[in-house]
Design a protein around this motif. Structure first.
Motif, PDB file in Angstrom:
ATOM      1  N   HIS A  64       0.832  -1.258   0.106  1.00 58.93           N
ATOM      2  CA  HIS A  64       0.087   0.002   0.016  1.00 58.93           C
ATOM      3  C   HIS A  64       0.664   1.216  -0.018  1.00 58.93           C
ATOM      4  CE1 HIS A  64      -3.026  -2.781   2.065  1.00 58.93           C
ATOM      5  NE2 HIS A  64      -3.360  -2.673   0.820  1.00 58.93           N
ATOM      6  N   ARG A  68      -0.064   4.394  -5.778  1.00 53.95           N
ATOM      7  CA  ARG A  68      -0.545   3.297  -6.389  1.00 53.95           C
ATOM      8  C   ARG A  68      -1.061   2.262  -5.446  1.00 53.95           C
ATOM      9  NH1 ARG A  68       3.456   1.392 -11.510  1.00 53.95           N
ATOM     10  NH2 ARG A  68       2.987   3.066 -12.682  1.00 53.95           N
ATOM     11  N   ARG A  72      -4.651   0.581  -4.743  1.00 53.60           N
ATOM     12  CA  ARG A  72      -4.826  -0.702  -4.396  1.00 53.60           C
ATOM     13  C   ARG A  72      -5.748  -0.945  -3.076  1.00 53.60           C
ATOM     14  NH1 ARG A  72      -0.644  -5.617  -4.704  1.00 53.60           N
ATOM     15  NH2 ARG A  72      -1.770  -7.271  -3.226  1.00 53.60           N
ATOM     16  N   LYS A  75      -9.164  -0.334  -3.883  1.00 53.17           N
ATOM     17  CA  LYS A  75      -9.909  -1.332  -4.627  1.00 53.17           C
ATOM     18  C   LYS A  75     -10.152  -2.549  -3.792  1.00 53.17           C
ATOM     19  CE  LYS A  75     -10.402  -1.672  -8.589  1.00 53.17           C
ATOM     20  NZ  LYS A  75     -11.481  -1.011  -9.424  1.00 53.17           N
ATOM     21  N   GLU A  76      -9.355  -2.753  -2.778  1.00 59.12           N
ATOM     22  CA  GLU A  76      -9.641  -3.771  -1.715  1.00 59.12           C
ATOM     23  C   GLU A  76     -10.727  -3.786  -0.768  1.00 59.12           C
ATOM     24  OE1 GLU A  76      -4.764  -4.755  -1.007  1.00 59.12           O
ATOM     25  OE2 GLU A  76      -6.143  -4.389   0.575  1.00 59.12           O
TER      26      GLU A  76
END
Length: 340
Positions: A64, A68, A72, A75-76
């Motif tokens: 994390h 970026r 991520r 999105k998780e």
């Protein structure tokens, strides 16, 4: 299906422990709400005994890391289909995350840190010395703005946990009062001089009370081990147990003597009374442990205090460090006052 609320608080240890004390109250008052806490994995033990809570680990130096990595994480977190987001941190990372959720149309509530009044409290001149809103109330405000009417009792709620097997010998046969001492802190201006703390430890030892020293790191372990060797009733716990095990041990204490540090908030989470020693910082800033009392704060009233919110700046009172104004007898008198 219960509505899901994402909760962000990534660090520091004491602040995360305070967030956990709040979420215990939220879980009781909002039993139909599923809480998903996003924080560093090392802090997971703080949340293990909160019903209906899901812990999602955050790895800021791993997957994390950077923009970026935050994307991520975003999105998780979508797997939980959150109804809203409660940002109890309000730093760069959490703010980036909340922007992404807002773009998806998900309501967001963020922490008001009260920076203006804290600056007025700690500035060198013309301080406005008054009690500010407790941090846990600021956390609760985040939920209130989302429509959850949280009411805080500000009372300790004991949470006795089973002693880990490796810690059972420490308590075996002890009939006396069990006193935890957390004499260290991240910032030196928050640390009571160790030679003075040693006088307090000597008093407790002579009274026959069982004393447990908490801390972390090689330097602190050296100090604690030295006290263990010299005082019959002192036991060093430094770097001997995991965080989860330490919480269980703290839950079996009768009282904790602590600096303005994470250990105060860990004891609060376990429902244990704390006598706290304050120098460069002040309970006025709102960081007194949840359920702890101002009367149990050992400090000297001086117009130069506090010098900072986090204790990272020295606090000189007429040329003398604020901690040096607290004689060991002040601490011992408070211990006697409560029956120790």
């Amino acid at each position: 299906m219960n509505p899901t609320l994402l909760v962000f608080r990534f660090s520091a240890m004491g602040d995360v422990a305070m967030a956990a004390t709040l979420l215990r109250e939220v879980a009781v008052q909002q039993p139909d709400l599923t809480l998903v806490v996003v924080s560093r994995e090392v802090f997971k033990p703080f949340f293990l005994n909160i019903p209906g809570l899901i812990f999602h680990p955050f790895y800021p130096q791993g997957i994390h890391k950077g923009i970026r990595g935050i994307y991520r994480l975003f999105k998780e977190l979508q797997q939980y289909t959150p109804r809203a987001v409660a940002d109890l941190h309000y730093n760069l990372r959490s703010r980036l995350l909340t922007i992404l959720f807002r773009l998806k149309g998900i309501p967001v509530s963020q922490l008001d840190k009260g920076r203006k009044e804290k600056k007025a409290l700690t500035r060198p001149y013309n301080k406005i010395r008054k009690q500010l809103k407790p941090t846990v109330e600021r956390y609760a405000d985040v939920f209130r703005k989302l429509g959850y009417p949280i009411t805080l009792s500000h009372t300790l709620r004991p949470l006795p946990l089973s002693l880990p097997e490796v810690a059972v010998p420490l308590f075996s046969g002890i009939q006396s009062v069990k006193v935890g001492i957390a004499p260290f802190a991240q910032h030196f201006p928050k640390v009571y001089p160790l030679e003075r703390m040693e006088v307090v430890i000597d008093y407790l030892d002579r009274q026959g009370h069982a004393v447990f020293i908490f801390g972390g790191g090689t330097a602190e372990q050296r100090v604690a081990d030295n006290w263990q060797e010299r005082f019959r009733n002192v036991r060093s716990l430094v770097d001997r147990f995991t965080l989860q095990q330490e919480l269980a041990i703290i839950s079996h204490l009768d009282i904790m003597l602590s600096m303005d540090s994470a250990n105060m908030h860990m004891a609060s989470l376990m429902g244990v009374r704390v006598l706290s020693i304050w120098g460069a910082t002040h309970p006025y800033a709102g960081f007194l442990g949840y359920g702890q009392q101002l009367e149990d704060c050992i400090q000297v009233d001086h117009p130069s205090r506090p010098s900072s919110i986090y204790g990272n700046k020295p606090c000189l009172c007429d040329g003398v460090d604020s901690m040096e104004l607290i004689a060991p007898e002040m601490v011992i008198d408070k211990l006697r006052e409560i029956g120790l």
